[in-house]
Design a protein around this motif. Structure first.
Motif, PDB file in Angstrom:
ATOM      1  N   GLY A  60       0.687  -1.121   0.009  1.00 52.24           N
ATOM      2  CA  GLY A  60       0.176   0.104   0.208  1.00 52.24           C
ATOM      3  C   GLY A  60       0.883   1.077  -0.029  1.00 52.24           C
ATOM      4  O   GLY A  60       2.085   1.068   0.236  1.00 52.24           O
ATOM      5  N   SER A  61       0.272   2.354  -0.080  1.00 53.54           N
ATOM      6  CA  SER A  61       0.901   3.788  -0.061  1.00 53.54           C
ATOM      7  C   SER A  61       1.402   3.798   1.075  1.00 53.54           C
ATOM      8  O   SER A  61       0.805   3.619   2.202  1.00 53.54           O
ATOM      9  CB  SER A  61       0.035   4.658  -0.481  1.00 53.54           C
ATOM     10  OG  SER A  61       0.686   6.024  -0.657  1.00 53.54           O
ATOM     11  N   GLN A  75       0.591   3.481  -7.481  1.00 50.56           N
ATOM     12  CA  GLN A  75      -0.540   3.512  -6.308  1.00 50.56           C
ATOM     13  C   GLN A  75      -0.128   4.283  -5.321  1.00 50.56           C
ATOM     14  O   GLN A  75      -0.976   4.383  -4.292  1.00 50.56           O
ATOM     15  CB  GLN A  75      -0.824   2.113  -5.994  1.00 50.56           C
ATOM     16  CG  GLN A  75       0.316   1.117  -5.257  1.00 50.56           C
ATOM     17  CD  GLN A  75       0.765   1.575  -4.236  1.00 50.56           C
ATOM     18  OE1 GLN A  75      -0.124   1.350  -2.909  1.00 50.56           O
ATOM     19  NE2 GLN A  75       1.869   1.787  -3.871  1.00 50.56           N
ATOM     20  N   ALA A  76       1.049   5.085  -5.238  1.00 50.88           N
ATOM     21  CA  ALA A  76       1.165   6.166  -4.193  1.00 50.88           C
ATOM     22  C   ALA A  76       0.387   7.125  -4.339  1.00 50.88           C
ATOM     23  O   ALA A  76      -0.131   7.767  -5.196  1.00 50.88           O
ATOM     24  CB  ALA A  76       2.592   6.444  -4.540  1.00 50.88           C
ATOM     25  N   GLU A  77      -0.021   7.588  -3.108  1.00 52.90           N
ATOM     26  CA  GLU A  77      -0.920   8.803  -2.967  1.00 52.90           C
ATOM     27  C   GLU A  77      -0.305  10.349  -2.921  1.00 52.90           C
ATOM     28  O   GLU A  77       1.074  10.130  -2.657  1.00 52.90           O
ATOM     29  CB  GLU A  77      -1.619   8.590  -1.606  1.00 52.90           C
ATOM     30  CG  GLU A  77      -2.463   7.218  -1.492  1.00 52.90           C
ATOM     31  CD  GLU A  77      -3.309   7.293  -0.081  1.00 52.90           C
ATOM     32  OE1 GLU A  77      -3.078   8.338   0.729  1.00 52.90           O
ATOM     33  OE2 GLU A  77      -3.881   6.402   0.077  1.00 52.90           O
ATOM     34  N   PRO A  78      -0.691  10.939  -3.626  1.00 52.03           N
ATOM     35  CA  PRO A  78      -0.083  12.406  -3.739  1.00 52.03           C
ATOM     36  C   PRO A  78       0.546  12.772  -2.373  1.00 52.03           C
ATOM     37  O   PRO A  78      -0.143  12.852  -1.233  1.00 52.03           O
ATOM     38  CB  PRO A  78      -1.321  13.156  -3.918  1.00 52.03           C
ATOM     39  CG  PRO A  78      -2.302  12.137  -4.655  1.00 52.03           C
ATOM     40  CD  PRO A  78      -2.302  11.195  -3.984  1.00 52.03           C
ATOM     41  N   GLY A  79       1.669  13.223  -2.433  1.00 50.74           N
ATOM     42  CA  GLY A  79       2.416  13.631  -1.091  1.00 50.74           C
ATOM     43  C   GLY A  79       2.949  12.598  -0.435  1.00 50.74           C
ATOM     44  O   GLY A  79       3.564  12.928   0.635  1.00 50.74           O
ATOM     45  N   ARG A 108      13.144  13.039  -4.752  1.00 53.51           N
ATOM     46  CA  ARG A 108      11.733  12.937  -4.127  1.00 53.51           C
ATOM     47  C   ARG A 108      10.888  12.520  -5.265  1.00 53.51           C
ATOM     48  O   ARG A 108      10.896  13.043  -6.534  1.00 53.51           O
ATOM     49  CB  ARG A 108      11.237  14.072  -3.689  1.00 53.51           C
ATOM     50  CG  ARG A 108       9.885  14.469  -3.143  1.00 53.51           C
ATOM     51  CD  ARG A 108       9.909  13.701  -1.823  1.00 53.51           C
ATOM     52  NE  ARG A 108       8.169  13.600  -1.120  1.00 53.51           N
ATOM     53  CZ  ARG A 108       7.891  14.435  -0.430  1.00 53.51           C
ATOM     54  NH1 ARG A 108       8.507  15.423   0.163  1.00 53.51           N
ATOM     55  NH2 ARG A 108       6.657  14.329   0.041  1.00 53.51           N
ATOM     56  N   PHE A 109      10.033  11.431  -5.032  1.00 49.42           N
ATOM     57  CA  PHE A 109       9.150  10.947  -6.281  1.00 49.42           C
ATOM     58  C   PHE A 109       8.257  12.014  -6.368  1.00 49.42           C
ATOM     59  O   PHE A 109       7.344  12.338  -5.667  1.00 49.42           O
ATOM     60  CB  PHE A 109       8.568   9.738  -5.771  1.00 49.42           C
ATOM     61  CG  PHE A 109       7.340   9.171  -6.758  1.00 49.42           C
ATOM     62  CD1 PHE A 109       7.854   8.565  -8.010  1.00 49.42           C
ATOM     63  CD2 PHE A 109       6.172   9.240  -6.405  1.00 49.42           C
ATOM     64  CE1 PHE A 109       6.969   8.620  -8.898  1.00 49.42           C
ATOM     65  CE2 PHE A 109       5.151   8.774  -7.285  1.00 49.42           C
ATOM     66  CZ  PHE A 109       5.374   8.278  -8.262  1.00 49.42           C
ATOM     67  N   ALA A 110       8.177  12.353  -7.702  1.00 43.29           N
ATOM     68  CA  ALA A 110       6.761  13.292  -8.167  1.00 43.29           C
ATOM     69  C   ALA A 110       6.206  12.844  -9.133  1.00 43.29           C
ATOM     70  O   ALA A 110       5.194  13.686  -9.596  1.00 43.29           O
ATOM     71  CB  ALA A 110       7.594  14.631  -8.532  1.00 43.29           C
ATOM     72  N   GLY A 111       6.489  11.832  -9.780  1.00 43.11           N
ATOM     73  CA  GLY A 111       5.763  10.978 -10.814  1.00 43.11           C
ATOM     74  C   GLY A 111       6.643  10.009 -11.717  1.00 43.11           C
ATOM     75  O   GLY A 111       7.789  10.140 -11.580  1.00 43.11           O
TER      76      GLY A 111
END
Length: 296
Positions: free
Chosen positions: A196-197, A224-228, A274-277
Motif C-alpha cells: 500500500g501507499s 498506487q502511491a498517494e499524492p504527497g 523525491r518521487f514526483a511522478g
C-alpha cells in the motif's frame, strides 16, 4: 524435508527461549537470540543492543537457499559497519521445508505473524527511530511493517511489492505455506498482497538494469502511491539482472539516516530524488540503460 536447527553459528550470542509472545514482552529482552513459541511455529529474532544510538535497524530477510539451517539472520555486517543496534528476524516459515525459500516474514497457516509483528518490535524499540531494511523478498515486509510506524523509514533494495507478481515460486505451491485451502484467492483474504501507499518515509533503491523488478514491482508500487507520499528514489546501474546495491552505498544510506538529527536532514544528505511522478523515474531508467549499453 524440514531444515536443521542451529543457533550455535551465531555464538557467542546466547539463546533465550520464551513460552509465548507475552512472556517475551514481559522479559524486557536484551541482546542475544530470542526464540518465541507461537503455537506450532517458532519466531526467532536476533537482537544486538549494546550500542548507544537513537536508532534501531530492523532487518527483514531476503530469500534463502535450500542448504541453510534455521534460524537464519541477515543484516549483521550492515549493523556492525554502520555502528547501529540491530533487530533481525528469521522468516519462521523456512523451518518447514528446505524447498521453502521465503514467506516474506508474514507467517503461515500455523501462525499469522503479520497480525502481531508490532508487538515484537515494540518490545525492544525503547523510543528509538526505526529503520526497516530489506532487499528483494525482504523489501516487501520492510515496506509493509514500516508503514505501520509513521515516524520510521523503510530502506528497500530492488524490493518485491506484490506477492503474486513474477518471479515467485509461491504461484506453484501456495498450499505448502498456507494449508490445503492455500489457493491464491484464499491467500488474498488472509495476507497482504501489496504494502500500500506508505504511511512512513520510504527510501527506494532500485537497480535500473533489473528490468523485471523495475517494471513489475517499482512501477506498480509508485503508480498506487498517494499524492504527497514520502518516497525518495535512487536508480543505480549495478549490473544486469537482480543485482543489489553495492554494500558500501547501502551502509552509507543507513548510517546517514540513523545518525542524522532528523530523517529529513539525513535524506537531504543522500543522492536521492523525491518521487514526483513516474515519467521522471522512467526517463532516468531509460537514460541509465542507454549509457549502460553504449558503454559496453
Amino acid at each position: 524435508m524440514p531444515r536443521r536447527r542451529d543457533v550455535e553459528r551465531y555464538a557467542p550470542r546466547r539463546e533465550t527461549r520464551h513460552a509465548s509472545l507475552a512472556d517475551f514482552e514481559a522479559a524486557g529482552p536484551g541482546s542475544g537470540i530470542h526464540s518465541i513459541s507461537a503455537g506450532e511455529a517458532t519466531v526467532d529474532l536476533l537482537l544486538d543492543d549494546d550500542v548507544q544510538s537513537g536508532s534501531l535497524v530492523v532487518f527483514l530477510p531476503s530469500a534463502v537457499n535450500s542448504s541453510v539451517s534455521w534460524p537464519y539472520f541477515q543484516g549483521l555486517s550492515l549493523a556492525t559497519v554502520t555502528g547501529q543496534p540491530l533487530l533481525s528476524f528469521s522468516d519462521p516459515t523456512i523451518e518447514r521445508s528446505t524447498g521453502i525459500t521465503t514467506a516474506w516474514t508474514l507467517g503461515d497457516d500455523r501462525y499469522w505473524l503479520h497480525h502481531e509483528m508490532d508487538r515484537y518490535i515494540d518490545a525492544v524499540r525503547r523510543g528509538r527511530r526505526l529503520i526497516f531494511v530489506g532487499s528483494s523478498a525482504g523489501g516487501f515486509p520492510a515496506l509493509y511493517y514500516g508503514s505501520r510506524y509513521p515516524d520510521s523509514v523503510s530502506v528497500v533494495v530492488n524490493p518485491r511489492t506484490h506477492l503474486f507478481t513474477p518471479p515467485t515460486h509461491l504461484q506453484l505451491t501456495p498450499s505448502r505455506l498456507y494449508g490445503a485451502e492455500g489457493t491464491v484467492d484464499r491467500i488474498s483474504e488472509l495476507v497482504p498482497l501489496a504494502p500500500g501507499s506508505p504511511g512512513n518515509t520510504v527510501v527506494y533503491l532500485q537497480n535500473s538494469a533489473d528490468h523485471v523488478y523495475f517494471s513489475g514491482h517499482m512501477v506498480p508500487y509508485l503508480q498506487q502511491a498517494e499524492p504527497g507520499a514520502r518516497i525518495w528514489t535512487h536508480l543505480g546501474d549495478w549490473g544486469a539482472g537482480h543485482k543489489p546495491a553495492p554494500p558500501a552505498f547501502l551502509h552509507e544510506v543507513v548510517r546517514t539516516l540513523a545518525t542524522a538529527d532528523t530523517l529529513d536532514e539525513g535524506i537531504h544528505r543522500l543522492p536521492l530524488e523525491r518521487f514526483a511522478g513516474l515519467d521522471a523515474v522512467r526517463a532516468e531508467q531509460m537514460d541509465q540503460n542507454i549509457r549502460h549499453f553504449t558503454a559496453g
